[in-house]
Design a protein around this motif. Structure first.
Motif, PDB file in Angstrom:
ATOM      1  N   HIS A 123     -18.828  78.308 109.589  1.00 26.80           N
ATOM      2  CA  HIS A 123     -18.618  78.478 108.152  1.00 26.80           C
ATOM      3  C   HIS A 123     -18.212  79.909 107.770  1.00 26.80           C
ATOM      4  CE1 HIS A 123     -20.784  74.654 107.998  1.00 26.80           C
ATOM      5  NE2 HIS A 123     -20.222  74.492 106.823  1.00 26.80           N
ATOM      6  N   TYR A 124     -18.124  80.785 108.730  1.00 27.07           N
ATOM      7  CA  TYR A 124     -17.831  82.197 108.453  1.00 27.07           C
ATOM      8  C   TYR A 124     -16.566  82.656 109.162  1.00 27.07           C
ATOM      9  CZ  TYR A 124     -22.444  82.866 106.402  1.00 27.07           C
ATOM     10  OH  TYR A 124     -23.544  82.796 105.591  1.00 27.07           O
ATOM     11  N   ALA A 125     -15.901  83.610 108.549  1.00 28.30           N
ATOM     12  CA  ALA A 125     -14.796  84.283 109.224  1.00 28.30           C
ATOM     13  C   ALA A 125     -15.374  85.063 110.417  1.00 28.30           C
ATOM     14  CB  ALA A 125     -14.102  85.241 108.270  1.00 28.30           C
ATOM     15  N   PRO A 126     -14.672  85.087 111.537  1.00 26.54           N
ATOM     16  CA  PRO A 126     -15.219  85.766 112.727  1.00 26.54           C
ATOM     17  C   PRO A 126     -15.702  87.191 112.470  1.00 26.54           C
ATOM     18  CG  PRO A 126     -13.275  84.526 113.334  1.00 26.54           C
ATOM     19  CD  PRO A 126     -13.389  84.454 111.820  1.00 26.54           C
ATOM     20  N   GLU A 127     -15.000  87.936 111.624  1.00 26.44           N
ATOM     21  CA  GLU A 127     -15.400  89.327 111.391  1.00 26.44           C
ATOM     22  C   GLU A 127     -16.677  89.444 110.571  1.00 26.44           C
ATOM     23  OE1 GLU A 127     -12.475  88.322 108.053  1.00 26.44           O
ATOM     24  OE2 GLU A 127     -12.559  87.969 110.213  1.00 26.44           O
ATOM     25  N   LYS A 128     -17.159  88.342 110.011  1.00 28.39           N
ATOM     26  CA  LYS A 128     -18.406  88.360 109.244  1.00 28.39           C
ATOM     27  C   LYS A 128     -19.578  87.775 110.023  1.00 28.39           C
ATOM     28  CE  LYS A 128     -16.787  90.527 105.888  1.00 28.39           C
ATOM     29  NZ  LYS A 128     -17.095  91.960 105.923  1.00 28.39           N
ATOM     30  N   VAL A 129     -19.343  87.481 111.300  1.00 27.72           N
ATOM     31  CA  VAL A 129     -20.412  86.987 112.168  1.00 27.72           C
ATOM     32  C   VAL A 129     -20.826  88.123 113.094  1.00 27.72           C
ATOM     33  CG1 VAL A 129     -21.089  85.310 113.935  1.00 27.72           C
ATOM     34  CG2 VAL A 129     -19.521  84.627 112.090  1.00 27.72           C
ATOM     35  N   LEU A 171     -21.462  79.677 120.224  1.00 24.91           N
ATOM     36  CA  LEU A 171     -20.128  80.051 119.796  1.00 24.91           C
ATOM     37  C   LEU A 171     -20.113  81.553 119.506  1.00 24.91           C
ATOM     38  CD1 LEU A 171     -17.363  78.821 119.065  1.00 24.91           C
ATOM     39  CD2 LEU A 171     -18.254  78.428 116.763  1.00 24.91           C
ATOM     40  N   VAL A 172     -19.383  82.282 120.317  1.00 23.93           N
ATOM     41  CA  VAL A 172     -19.279  83.732 120.130  1.00 23.93           C
ATOM     42  C   VAL A 172     -17.867  84.016 119.624  1.00 23.93           C
ATOM     43  CG1 VAL A 172     -19.482  86.000 121.206  1.00 23.93           C
ATOM     44  CG2 VAL A 172     -20.971  84.138 121.956  1.00 23.93           C
ATOM     45  N   VAL A 173     -17.762  84.287 118.330  1.00 26.30           N
ATOM     46  CA  VAL A 173     -16.457  84.416 117.681  1.00 26.30           C
ATOM     47  C   VAL A 173     -16.049  85.864 117.426  1.00 26.30           C
ATOM     48  CG1 VAL A 173     -16.616  82.132 116.605  1.00 26.30           C
ATOM     49  CG2 VAL A 173     -17.464  84.149 115.371  1.00 26.30           C
TER      50      VAL A 173
END
Length: 159
Positions: free
Chosen positions: A41-47, A70-72
């Motif tokens: 549910h999040y953009a990768p840069e916000k995880v 999941l490592v984004v």
């Protein structure tokens, strides 16, 4: 895609201690799937991922994420105590990116997740603990912990 809430609020996701050495001895059935759902549910840069290193471990020691997590992003922050915001680099990243709100998932609801939620509040961030993606060694104690979190102003959700 960046998660921006109504009124321009910037939200980030903290994945706390979902690592093999912390998962041991805990009932983590369904945790990876629940975490992956929230991550999606999040953009990768916000995880952002937080890994716990014991005081006796070398700072350079690599920690292994739970199998299938999941490592984004490569946004991984170490901590040596329960509160992830004890890492000044994580705190500075939140400030630099004008993050207002953080959703916290991971292990253990009665310890590091709770301490990180309190740390978020202490640093001026709105905090949400998503219990659907939280594992706790003592599930009965987590019922009391959830009440403590709510009483302090942390939103506890299950989605």
């Amino acid at each position: 895609m960046t998660v921006v809430l109504k009124g321009g609020v910037m939200k980030a996701l903290l994945v706390v201690d979902v690592q093999t050495d912390v998962m041991r001895f805990r009932d983590t059935k369904g945790l990876i799937e629940a975490c992956n759902d929230r991550i999606s549910h999040y953009a990768p840069e916000k995880v952002m991922y937080v890994v716990h290193k014991m005081p006796w471990e070398r700072a350079s020691k690599k920690k292994k994420f739970g199998s299938g997590l999941l490592v984004v992003s490569d946004r991984v922050f170490d901590k040596r105590v329960g509160n992830a915001f004890s890492n000044s680099q994580l705190l500075q990243t939140f400030k630099d990116e004008q993050v207002d709100e953080v959703e916290i998932i991971g292990i253990d609801g009665n310890h590091c997740v709770k301490e990180t939620a309190f740390g978020a509040l202490e640093n001026g961030f709105k905090a949400t603990v998503n219990e659907h993606a939280v594992a706790s060694m003592n599930k009965q104690e987590f019922e009391s912990t959830k009440q403590q979190l709510c009483d302090a102003g942390v939103a506890v959700i299950s989605e």
